[in-house]
Design an enzyme around this catalytic site. Structure first.
Site, PDB file in Angstrom:
ATOM      1  CD  GLU A 150      -7.960 -22.689 -36.781  1.00 53.93           C
ATOM      2  OE1 GLU A 150      -8.085 -23.553 -37.678  1.00 53.93           O
ATOM      3  OE2 GLU A 150      -7.621 -22.951 -35.639  1.00 53.93           O
ATOM      4  CG  HIS A 180     -14.788 -18.537 -54.457  1.00 57.80           C
ATOM      5  ND1 HIS A 180     -15.844 -18.642 -55.323  1.00 57.80           N
ATOM      6  CD2 HIS A 180     -13.833 -17.823 -55.094  1.00 57.80           C
ATOM      7  CE1 HIS A 180     -15.535 -18.005 -56.448  1.00 57.80           C
ATOM      8  NE2 HIS A 180     -14.330 -17.508 -56.335  1.00 57.80           N
TER       9      HIS A 180
END
Length: 77
Positions: free
Chosen positions: A45, A50
């Site tokens: 995962e 960002h």
């Protein structure tokens, strides 16, 4: 990497080749069974750190592990 096969790791991601070619973005990733959800299959995962201006669905993601943070744990209270 830590001897355990269930880890939280520091990593970078390259989204490409059609999305800002050659730019690495910081991320954190989990490799394990996600004990909170009692998964029966090991998963990876990634959490990208960002804010992207556009979606990049359908693009290849290249993950680069750069460090170990901690083992995977279950946070059930």
């Amino acid at each position: 990497m830590h001897p355990s096969s269930q880890n939280i790791l520091r990593a970078c991601i390259l989204v490409g080749p059609n999305y800002q070619r050659g730019v690495l973005y910081k991320m954190v990733m989990s490799i394990g069974w996600n004990p909170y959800f009692d998964n029966t299959e090991k998963t990876i995962e990634p959490w990208l750190l960002h804010k992207f201006d556009e979606d990049f669905y359908g693009e290849e993601l290249h993950l680069v592990i750069v460090g170990y943070i901690r083992p995977e744990v279950c946070f059930i209270y």
